[in-house]
Scaffold this motif. Structure first.
Motif, short mmCIF file in Angstrom:
data_model
loop_
_atom_site.label_atom_id
_atom_site.label_comp_id
_atom_site.label_asym_id
_atom_site.label_seq_id
_atom_site.Cartn_x
_atom_site.Cartn_y
_atom_site.Cartn_z
N GLN A 125 0.85 -1.19 0.00
CA GLN A 125 0.00 0.00 0.00
C GLN A 125 0.89 1.24 0.00
N ARG A 126 0.91 1.94 -1.12
CA ARG A 126 1.78 3.12 -1.22
C ARG A 126 1.17 4.34 -0.54
N ASP A 127 -0.09 4.27 -0.15
CA ASP A 127 -0.72 5.43 0.50
C ASP A 127 -1.07 5.19 1.97
N MET A 128 -0.63 4.07 2.54
CA MET A 128 -0.85 3.83 3.97
C MET A 128 0.26 4.55 4.73
N ASP A 129 -0.09 5.63 5.40
CA ASP A 129 0.92 6.43 6.09
C ASP A 129 0.44 6.80 7.49
N VAL A 130 0.89 6.03 8.47
CA VAL A 130 0.60 6.31 9.87
C VAL A 130 1.93 6.61 10.57
N CYS A 146 4.07 -4.15 -6.83
CA CYS A 146 3.12 -3.09 -7.20
C CYS A 146 2.65 -2.35 -5.96
N GLY A 147 2.74 -1.03 -6.01
CA GLY A 147 2.24 -0.17 -4.95
C GLY A 147 0.85 0.32 -5.29
N THR A 148 -0.13 -0.04 -4.47
CA THR A 148 -1.52 0.35 -4.69
C THR A 148 -1.84 1.56 -3.82
N GLY A 149 -2.59 2.48 -4.40
CA GLY A 149 -3.02 3.64 -3.63
C GLY A 149 -4.20 4.32 -4.28
N ASP A 150 -4.94 5.06 -3.49
CA ASP A 150 -6.10 5.79 -3.99
C ASP A 150 -5.72 7.16 -4.53
N SER A 151 -4.70 7.13 -5.40
CA SER A 151 -4.28 8.35 -6.10
C SER A 151 -3.63 7.91 -7.41
N PHE A 152 -3.70 8.77 -8.40
CA PHE A 152 -3.03 8.51 -9.68
C PHE A 152 -1.61 9.01 -9.52
N GLU A 153 -0.68 8.09 -9.39
CA GLU A 153 0.72 8.43 -9.06
C GLU A 153 1.42 9.08 -10.25
N THR A 154 2.05 10.21 -9.98
CA THR A 154 2.84 10.91 -11.01
C THR A 154 4.24 11.24 -10.52
N GLY A 155 4.64 10.59 -9.45
CA GLY A 155 5.96 10.85 -8.90
C GLY A 155 6.54 9.58 -8.30
N GLU A 156 7.46 9.75 -7.38
CA GLU A 156 8.10 8.61 -6.71
C GLU A 156 7.26 8.20 -5.50
N PRO A 157 6.74 6.96 -5.49
CA PRO A 157 5.94 6.52 -4.34
C PRO A 157 6.77 6.51 -3.05
N SER A 167 -2.18 -11.63 -10.99
CA SER A 167 -2.32 -10.25 -11.44
C SER A 167 -1.26 -9.90 -12.47
N VAL A 168 -1.71 -9.42 -13.62
CA VAL A 168 -0.81 -8.98 -14.68
C VAL A 168 -1.20 -7.57 -15.09
N LYS A 169 -0.21 -6.70 -15.14
CA LYS A 169 -0.44 -5.31 -15.50
C LYS A 169 0.27 -4.96 -16.80
N TYR A 170 -0.43 -4.20 -17.62
CA TYR A 170 0.13 -3.63 -18.84
C TYR A 170 0.64 -2.24 -18.47
N ILE A 171 1.91 -1.98 -18.73
CA ILE A 171 2.50 -0.69 -18.36
C ILE A 171 2.13 0.36 -19.42
N THR A 172 1.27 1.29 -19.02
CA THR A 172 0.79 2.32 -19.94
C THR A 172 1.61 3.58 -19.92
N ASP A 173 2.28 3.83 -18.80
CA ASP A 173 2.92 5.13 -18.63
C ASP A 173 4.07 5.05 -17.65
N GLY A 174 4.82 6.13 -17.57
CA GLY A 174 5.99 6.19 -16.71
C GLY A 174 5.73 6.72 -15.32
N ALA A 175 4.45 6.82 -14.92
CA ALA A 175 4.08 7.36 -13.61
C ALA A 175 4.74 8.72 -13.38
#
Length: 189
Positions: free
Chosen positions: A76-81, A115-126, A153-161
């Motif tokens: 979870q890339r957005d779990m921050d406690v 894979c880092g999952t989060g409730d945001s569209f990542e555009t930087g370094e997780p 789970s298989v992901k197609y890489i669409t972008d460079g985040a």
């Protein structure tokens, strides 16, 4: 195996109707961890599947665009406690899965990734170390682990985040759907 398998994707735009054109049932979760968890639970309960196959898209600055990557670990890339003294990515008081969820690899020929999952569209370094990013996978993995269902789970890489990720994602969906369909069809044999 295919009779024990249910296919889940986040959005119809990720399949572009190609799966339906081949009479392949697809369950769409919607975007985000809550939607993914709910839909995974519902699909497993309704179908009785023993394998949930998640095909979809992801961003990555590690893997080349247009490649298929099998996820072997979800975080979870957005779990921050961290203000309470926990490492970023750790779910406090979760005895079963406080950090990463590991999956058994299925495809020998595909590169493997975290894979880092989060409730945001990542555009930087997780904040959590990972090689690709999505918005649903960790939730799917957790539901599957709790219910004793195998997740592939298989992901197609669409972008460079990165800062053009939203444009690249949209532009690469059709090619991604074609590659994911070919992969799915290869499983039937």
């Amino acid at each position: 195996m295919m009779s024990d398998l249910a296919l889940i994707m986040a959005l119809a735009s990720e399949s572009k109707g190609l799966f339906e054109a081949e009479n392949i049932a697809v369950h769409y979760s919607g975007i985000g961890k809550v939607n993914a968890a709910f839909k995974a639970f519902e699909v497993i309960q309704k179908t009785g599947c023993t394998i949930l196959l998640n095909l979809g898209t992801a961003g990555s600055s590690h893997f080349d665009a247009h490649s298929l990557v099998e996820v072997t670990t979800f975080v979870q890339r957005d779990m921050d406690v961290s203000p309470l003294g926990f490492e970023v990515g750790v779910t406090p008081m979760d005895q079963e899965f406080p950090e990463a969820i590991n999956l058994e690899p299925y495809f020998q020929h595909l590169p493997k990734g975290i894979c880092g999952t989060g409730d945001s569209f990542e555009t930087g370094e997780p904040k959590v170390p990972c090689q690709l990013v999505d918005m649903e996978g960790y939730a799917l993995a957790k539901v599957c682990k709790k219910l004793g269902v195998r997740l592939i789970s298989v992901k197609y890489i669409t972008d460079g985040a990165n800062d053009t990720a939203h444009l690249d994602w949209e532009e690469n969906l059709l090619l991604g759907a074609q590659k994911l369909l070919a992969l799915y069809q290869s499983m039937e044999h």
